[in-house]
Write a protein that holds these residues in place. Structure first.
Motif, PDB file in Angstrom:
ATOM      1  N   SER A 194       1.980  -5.183 -29.660  1.00 28.69           N
ATOM      2  CA  SER A 194       1.856  -6.471 -29.203  1.00 28.69           C
ATOM      3  C   SER A 194       0.816  -6.771 -27.833  1.00 28.69           C
ATOM      4  O   SER A 194       0.119  -7.523 -27.880  1.00 28.69           O
ATOM      5  N   VAL A 195       0.543  -5.639 -27.278  1.00 27.65           N
ATOM      6  CA  VAL A 195      -0.551  -5.500 -26.177  1.00 27.65           C
ATOM      7  C   VAL A 195      -1.679  -5.620 -26.902  1.00 27.65           C
ATOM      8  O   VAL A 195      -2.531  -6.272 -26.077  1.00 27.65           O
ATOM      9  N   ARG A 196      -2.066  -4.965 -27.824  1.00 31.00           N
ATOM     10  CA  ARG A 196      -3.273  -4.956 -28.367  1.00 31.00           C
ATOM     11  C   ARG A 196      -3.569  -6.438 -29.034  1.00 31.00           C
ATOM     12  O   ARG A 196      -4.791  -6.990 -29.005  1.00 31.00           O
ATOM     13  N   ILE A 197      -2.627  -7.055 -29.778  1.00 31.02           N
ATOM     14  CA  ILE A 197      -2.661  -8.403 -30.032  1.00 31.02           C
ATOM     15  C   ILE A 197      -3.189  -9.417 -28.865  1.00 31.02           C
ATOM     16  O   ILE A 197      -4.191 -10.170 -29.149  1.00 31.02           O
ATOM     17  N   GLU A 198      -2.295  -9.030 -27.863  1.00 30.50           N
ATOM     18  CA  GLU A 198      -2.585 -10.185 -26.633  1.00 30.50           C
ATOM     19  C   GLU A 198      -3.925  -9.800 -25.838  1.00 30.50           C
ATOM     20  O   GLU A 198      -4.519 -10.847 -25.670  1.00 30.50           O
ATOM     21  N   LEU A 199      -4.397  -8.737 -26.022  1.00 32.98           N
ATOM     22  CA  LEU A 199      -5.708  -8.528 -25.268  1.00 32.98           C
ATOM     23  C   LEU A 199      -6.833  -8.746 -26.180  1.00 32.98           C
ATOM     24  O   LEU A 199      -7.805  -9.359 -25.710  1.00 32.98           O
ATOM     25  N   GLN A 200      -6.853  -8.600 -27.315  1.00 39.66           N
ATOM     26  CA  GLN A 200      -7.552  -9.366 -28.455  1.00 39.66           C
ATOM     27  C   GLN A 200      -7.720 -10.782 -28.282  1.00 39.66           C
ATOM     28  O   GLN A 200      -8.737 -11.721 -28.159  1.00 39.66           O
TER      29      GLN A 200
END
Length: 284
Positions: A194-200
């Motif tokens: 989820s963190v990777r989704i949001e940072l993208q």
């Protein structure tokens, strides 16, 4: 941001006149009326740490007139959405050799229905993949400025651009694949994805900001600083500290303040979608 008197989007569905009421929040440090985001499909600004053990009830009202502030907020969102349509409408053919299909943005107040379930005043901005719509209670902008200290119109524009970025992820297949994997792993791994989704999405928001500046000429002095401040104010670590909690990195779903700022800056400084590949990055 130069937005007054400019063209708005036709992809706005305004349901606010059929809503009303709000979320009464107690025991949350005197924050009063507060917009939060449900974690799961609702991929937005996660303010749940600020609620603590509070309870509240969503109330809805009958047909009503919008206030002047609500009318202005709706016009603002419409213009920002139109700018995202113009920028991504150019980026998709240039960088992906594809055609961009814009989302519908639903404005609501009180509560409304979505393909992801019922959204209430307890739900901040979110993107719903099944119906490909962005949902926004414009009262969230008040929360953003007064409770979180992220003032300025471009802080609000950043929030809209971030949610539209989730639609971009959905169109490219990134969001669907990431959520598929999240459903097959444990909570800690799911949170990390989820963190990777949001940072993208933050990086894509930075990309949009840069091209809105270069191609549309709507960015004013101080706008990028407002977006960077907003990114800092809604980092998981900052929200947990503000709520008096111990910072727990394994519980992060959106990234730290530093990460959110850095990935927004990366998209702004090098506006290429390929530079926003958080899923291949060794360091977030």
């Amino acid at each position: 941001m130069q937005w007054r008197g400019r063209r708005g989007s036709r992809n706005i569905q305004d349901r606010r006149r059929s809503g009303g009421g709000g979320l009464a929040v107690g025991g949350a440090g005197g924050l009063g009326v507060l917009a939060i985001v449900v974690v799961g499909y609702f991929l937005g600004v996660d303010l749940t740490p600020l609620l603590g053990g509070s309870d509240g009830a969503v109330q809805t009202g009958a047909q009503r007139e919008l206030t002047q502030d609500e009318e202005e907020a709706g016009q603002f969102v419409s213009v920002v959405l139109a700018d995202t349509e113009q920028v991504w409408g150019q980026v998709f053919p240039e960088q992906l050799n594809a055609t961009y299909q814009p989302p519908v943005l639903v404005l609501f107040s009180g509560r409304t229905s979505s393909a992801c379930g019922v959204a209430g005043s307890a739900t901040g901005p979110f993107y719903c993949p099944p119906d490909q719509q962005v949902y926004l209670d414009t009262d969230f902008f008040v929360t953003l400025q007064q409770q979180l200290g992220a003032g300025g119109d471009f802080a609000a524009a950043y929030v809209v651009a971030h949610e539209v970025a989730h639609h971009v992820q959905n169109l490219t297949g990134t969001l669907g694949e990431a959520n598929r994997v999240r459903g097959q792993v444990g909570e800690a791994q799911s949170n990390a994805i989820s963190v990777r989704i949001e940072l993208q999405a933050d990086c894509y928001a930075g990309l949009w900001a840069r091209l809105a500046e270069d191609r549309l000429g709507v960015i004013e002095r101080g706008d990028i600083a407002e977006a960077m401040n907003a990114a800092s104010r809604i980092g998981d670590d900052t929200l947990q500290r503000q709520s008096g909690q111990v910072v727990r990195p394994d519980s992060f779903t959106h990234g730290t303040s530093e990460q959110r700022q850095r990935w927004f800056a990366r998209g702004y400084e090098e506006p290429l979608m390929a530079n926003c590949d958080t899923f291949s990055a060794e360091r977030l």
